[in-house]
Structure formats: C-alpha cells, structure tokens
Scaffold this motif. Structure first.
Motif, PDB file in Angstrom:
ATOM      1  N   ASP A 211       0.832  -1.216   0.000  1.00 13.29           N
ATOM      2  CA  ASP A 211       0.000   0.000   0.000  1.00 13.29           C
ATOM      3  C   ASP A 211       0.864   1.264   0.000  1.00 13.29           C
ATOM      4  OD1 ASP A 211      -2.331  -1.465  -0.049  1.00 13.29           O
ATOM      5  OD2 ASP A 211      -2.702  -1.293   2.117  1.00 13.29           O
ATOM      6  N   ALA A 212       1.924   1.263   0.798  1.00 17.31           N
ATOM      7  CA  ALA A 212       2.804   2.435   0.862  1.00 17.31           C
ATOM      8  C   ALA A 212       3.497   2.682  -0.474  1.00 17.31           C
ATOM      9  CB  ALA A 212       3.837   2.251   1.967  1.00 17.31           C
TER      10      ALA A 212
ATOM     11  N   ARG B  75       2.327   1.851  -3.432  1.00 15.75           N
ATOM     12  CA  ARG B  75       1.307   2.335  -4.375  1.00 15.75           C
ATOM     13  C   ARG B  75       0.948   3.797  -4.102  1.00 15.75           C
ATOM     14  NH1 ARG B  75      -1.731  -3.337  -4.493  1.00 15.75           N
ATOM     15  NH2 ARG B  75      -0.527  -4.240  -6.191  1.00 15.75           N
ATOM     16  N   LYS B  76       0.868   4.166  -2.830  1.00 15.55           N
ATOM     17  CA  LYS B  76       0.586   5.565  -2.485  1.00 15.55           C
ATOM     18  C   LYS B  76       1.735   6.462  -2.922  1.00 15.55           C
ATOM     19  CE  LYS B  76      -2.557   4.637   1.284  1.00 15.55           C
ATOM     20  NZ  LYS B  76      -2.742   4.516   2.719  1.00 15.55           N
ATOM     21  N   ALA B  77       2.965   5.993  -2.740  1.00 13.29           N
ATOM     22  CA  ALA B  77       4.126   6.776  -3.171  1.00 13.29           C
ATOM     23  C   ALA B  77       4.106   6.959  -4.680  1.00 13.29           C
ATOM     24  CB  ALA B  77       5.418   6.093  -2.729  1.00 13.29           C
ATOM     25  N   GLU B  78       3.702   5.926  -5.397  1.00 13.59           N
ATOM     26  CA  GLU B  78       3.593   6.022  -6.864  1.00 13.59           C
ATOM     27  C   GLU B  78       2.566   7.081  -7.259  1.00 13.59           C
ATOM     28  OE1 GLU B  78       1.885   3.446 -10.630  1.00 13.59           O
ATOM     29  OE2 GLU B  78       2.182   2.436  -8.706  1.00 13.59           O
ATOM     30  N   ASP B  79       1.447   7.101  -6.532  1.00 13.79           N
ATOM     31  CA  ASP B  79       0.391   8.065  -6.836  1.00 13.79           C
ATOM     32  C   ASP B  79       0.802   9.509  -6.536  1.00 13.79           C
ATOM     33  OD1 ASP B  79      -1.258   5.999  -7.652  1.00 13.79           O
ATOM     34  OD2 ASP B  79      -2.328   5.875  -5.730  1.00 13.79           O
ATOM     35  N   THR B  80       1.725   9.697  -5.601  1.00 16.66           N
ATOM     36  CA  THR B  80       2.063  11.066  -5.190  1.00 16.66           C
ATOM     37  C   THR B  80       3.260  11.664  -5.920  1.00 16.66           C
ATOM     38  OG1 THR B  80       3.426  10.264  -3.370  1.00 16.66           O
ATOM     39  CG2 THR B  80       1.109  10.730  -2.882  1.00 16.66           C
TER      40      THR B  80
ATOM     41  N   LYS C 266       7.803   6.760 -10.755  1.00 12.45           N
ATOM     42  CA  LYS C 266       6.515   6.059 -10.793  1.00 12.45           C
ATOM     43  C   LYS C 266       6.703   4.626 -11.280  1.00 12.45           C
ATOM     44  CE  LYS C 266       2.813   9.408 -11.530  1.00 12.45           C
ATOM     45  NZ  LYS C 266       1.915   9.024 -10.472  1.00 12.45           N
TER      46      LYS C 266
END
Length: 148
Positions: free
Chosen positions: A100-101, A103-108, A115
C-alpha cells in the motif's frame, strides 16, 4: 430478523486460544479443558464452545465422548493462523502495508521514472509469496532492532 449474536472472540475464543497456545508452545500438550478453565476463568461449557469455534482454523484437536455425553476436548496443536493471531509468528499485515505504501508513493510522485520503479516494486512485493515476504519483513525488523 436482523439481530446479531454477541461477539465472543474477545471474551471467550481469544482467551482460550492464548491459553492453549501458551501451553502447546511450551511442549506441554495436548491440552484438555480443565487447565483452560483454570487459565481463563471460563466455564467448561464455554471452553467446549471455544473448541468448536477455534478448530480446525486456529487449533487442532479432538473431542472425546463419554457414554453419558460429551467427555472432554483436547487441543493438540496450533495452526499457522493461530500462531499469527497470538503473536507467535508475524502477521502478514506488514507486507500489505508495504505494498500500500509503495502504491501511495507512486500516486504522489510526478517523476515518470520514479513512478515506474515504485510500480515495479509494488508488483514484485505483491507477487512474492506471503510467507516469504513475512519472513523478509521479520528479518529486516529483527536486524534493525538489534535482535538479528
């Protein structure tokens, strides 16, 4: 009818699981109902009900019938799920949190290269078997805490 039954995990099943796991992990098993009644302050009937709820998912065991009805229960072993529930083994929650972390880092991030790397890392972590990732995360935590 929409009435729910009372939750018995915290008040009955988990205390029996913890007490049985302590005894079994020491190598003092199999465990009958009597020491669990003493360790948990639950009634014998509540321990029998917990046996029905906990086997075979959390504990393994046998029911020994007597001529006059139910005789006794014997918890013989702890399953993987049981070991994780009582803390003898690490849970898989750390692995899920890591994915999850990532994926969130990828989104931000706005950097396309970053990415891509984060997406690949999340995919790699997610594709490795859960047991292997739990072992890896446990080893990293152990090493960083000075235990390994």
């Amino acid at each position: 009818m929409t009435d729910k039954l009372d939750d018995v995990w915290a008040s009955r099943d988990f205390p029996v699981l913890v007490a049985a796991a302590r005894i079994l992990d020491r190598g003092d098993g199999p465990v009958s109902a009597a020491p669990l009644v003493q360790a948990t302050s639950l009634s014998e009937q509540e321990v029998f009900s917990a046996f029905d709820a906990l086997t075979p998912s959390y504990l393994t065991g046998e029911v020994y019938e007597s001529l006059g009805g139910r005789g006794d229960v014997f918890f013989a072993g702890i399953t993987e799920r049981g070991r994780r529930a009582v803390g003898l083994w690490p849970s898989g929650e750390g692995v899920d949190a890591l994915v999850d972390a990532l994926r969130k880092a990828e989104d931000t991030t706005d950097d396309p290269e970053e990415k891509t790397l984060l997406r690949r890392a999340a995919g790699a972590v997610g594709s490795v078997s859960r047991d292997i990732m739990v072992d890896v995360v446990a080893a990293v935590v152990s090493r960083q805490s000075g235990l390994g």
